[in-house]
Scaffold this motif. Structure first.
Motif, mmCIF file in Angstrom:
data_model
loop_
_atom_site.group_PDB
_atom_site.id
_atom_site.type_symbol
_atom_site.label_atom_id
_atom_site.label_comp_id
_atom_site.label_asym_id
_atom_site.label_seq_id
_atom_site.Cartn_x
_atom_site.Cartn_y
_atom_site.Cartn_z
ATOM 1 N N GLU A 38 -13.903 -0.424 -8.725
ATOM 2 C CA GLU A 38 -12.837 0.630 -9.412
ATOM 3 C C GLU A 38 -12.091 1.281 -8.282
ATOM 4 N N MET A 39 -12.808 1.669 -7.400
ATOM 5 C CA MET A 39 -11.965 2.476 -6.318
ATOM 6 C C MET A 39 -11.004 1.528 -5.660
ATOM 7 N N HIS A 40 -11.493 0.253 -5.362
ATOM 8 C CA HIS A 40 -10.532 -0.817 -4.608
ATOM 9 C C HIS A 40 -9.604 -1.170 -5.840
ATOM 10 N N ARG A 41 -9.786 -1.158 -6.734
ATOM 11 C CA ARG A 41 -8.715 -1.698 -7.786
ATOM 12 C C ARG A 41 -7.579 -0.595 -7.732
ATOM 13 N N LYS A 42 -8.078 0.773 -7.733
ATOM 14 C CA LYS A 42 -6.893 1.800 -7.867
ATOM 15 C C LYS A 42 -6.142 1.643 -6.423
ATOM 16 N N GLN A 43 -6.840 1.570 -5.388
ATOM 17 C CA GLN A 43 -6.051 1.403 -4.203
ATOM 18 C C GLN A 43 -5.107 0.121 -4.183
ATOM 19 N N PHE A 44 -5.450 -1.014 -4.666
ATOM 20 C CA PHE A 44 -4.686 -2.097 -4.826
ATOM 21 C C PHE A 44 -3.337 -1.833 -5.660
ATOM 22 N N VAL A 45 -3.672 -1.218 -6.846
ATOM 23 C CA VAL A 45 -2.668 -0.836 -7.863
ATOM 24 C C VAL A 45 -1.610 0.194 -7.167
ATOM 25 N N ALA A 46 -1.925 1.132 -6.416
ATOM 26 C CA ALA A 46 -1.082 2.028 -5.935
ATOM 27 C C ALA A 46 -0.422 1.244 -4.839
ATOM 28 N N GLY A 47 -1.073 0.384 -3.935
ATOM 29 C CA GLY A 47 -0.255 -0.354 -2.988
ATOM 30 C C GLY A 47 0.760 -1.187 -3.462
ATOM 31 N N ALA A 48 0.378 -1.996 -4.688
ATOM 32 C CA ALA A 48 1.332 -2.615 -5.303
ATOM 33 C C ALA A 48 2.501 -2.280 -5.954
ATOM 34 N N ALA A 49 2.464 -0.957 -6.535
ATOM 35 C CA ALA A 49 3.160 0.003 -7.080
ATOM 36 C C ALA A 49 4.291 0.232 -5.953
ATOM 37 N N SER A 50 3.653 0.951 -4.789
ATOM 38 C CA SER A 50 4.533 1.344 -3.750
ATOM 39 C C SER A 50 5.403 0.203 -3.034
ATOM 40 N N TRP A 51 4.830 -1.099 -2.934
ATOM 41 C CA TRP A 51 5.491 -2.274 -2.506
ATOM 42 C C TRP A 51 6.563 -2.558 -3.508
ATOM 43 N N ALA A 52 6.427 -2.402 -4.834
ATOM 44 C CA ALA A 52 7.356 -2.882 -5.855
ATOM 45 C C ALA A 52 8.535 -1.715 -5.583
ATOM 46 N N ASP A 53 8.107 -0.421 -5.370
ATOM 47 C CA ASP A 53 9.075 0.483 -5.104
ATOM 48 C C ASP A 53 9.986 0.294 -4.035
ATOM 49 N N ARG A 54 9.407 0.031 -3.085
ATOM 50 C CA ARG A 54 10.332 -0.206 -1.866
ATOM 51 C C ARG A 54 11.120 -1.448 -1.926
ATOM 52 N N LEU A 55 10.898 -2.309 -2.772
ATOM 53 C CA LEU A 55 11.738 -3.711 -2.892
ATOM 54 C C LEU A 55 12.676 -3.571 -4.177
ATOM 55 N N ARG A 56 12.696 -2.608 -4.926
ATOM 56 C CA ARG A 56 13.308 -2.434 -6.393
ATOM 57 C C ARG A 56 14.810 -2.448 -6.060
ATOM 58 N N ALA A 57 15.360 -1.809 -5.022
ATOM 59 C CA ALA A 57 16.771 -1.810 -4.849
ATOM 60 C C ALA A 57 17.217 -3.057 -4.248
ATOM 61 N N GLU A 58 16.581 -3.701 -3.348
ATOM 62 C CA GLU A 58 16.880 -5.181 -3.040
ATOM 63 C C GLU A 58 16.967 -6.072 -4.460
ATOM 64 N N PHE A 59 15.876 -5.862 -5.125
ATOM 65 C CA PHE A 59 15.884 -6.866 -6.162
ATOM 66 C C PHE A 59 17.041 -6.491 -7.097
#
Length: 79
Positions: A38-59
């Motif tokens: 569960e700890m790793h899942r939360k870290q993964f989700v936070a990282g994926a959300a951060s990655w998506a936020d960084r790419l949102r403007a480009e998308f």
């Protein structure tokens, strides 16, 4: 490290025992691994959300006509 005391109903405990057995683990090991997963899942989700936020403007620039699901009308389908 102090131990943790967690209560389960008999039905819940049976489900946990069954899941532990299915993975070939002791109840103690299964519960430990569950917390770590569960700890790793939360870290993964936070990282994926951060990655998506960084790419949102480009998308948004590359696909100006794409409407995010949160802004679509009820029942509207993607293009």
């Amino acid at each position: 490290m102090p131990s943790l005391n967690v209560s389960f109903t008999e039905e819940e405990m049976e489900g946990v025992r069954t899941a532990a057995a299915a993975e070939g683990k002791s109840l103690k090991q299964y519960m430990h691994d569950l917390g770590v997963r569960e700890m790793h899942r939360k870290q993964f989700v936070a990282g994926a959300a951060s990655w998506a936020d960084r790419l949102r403007a480009e998308f948004d620039e590359a696909f100006p006509d794409e409407v995010p699901p949160s802004q679509r009308g009820r029942g509207a389908a993607a293009a």
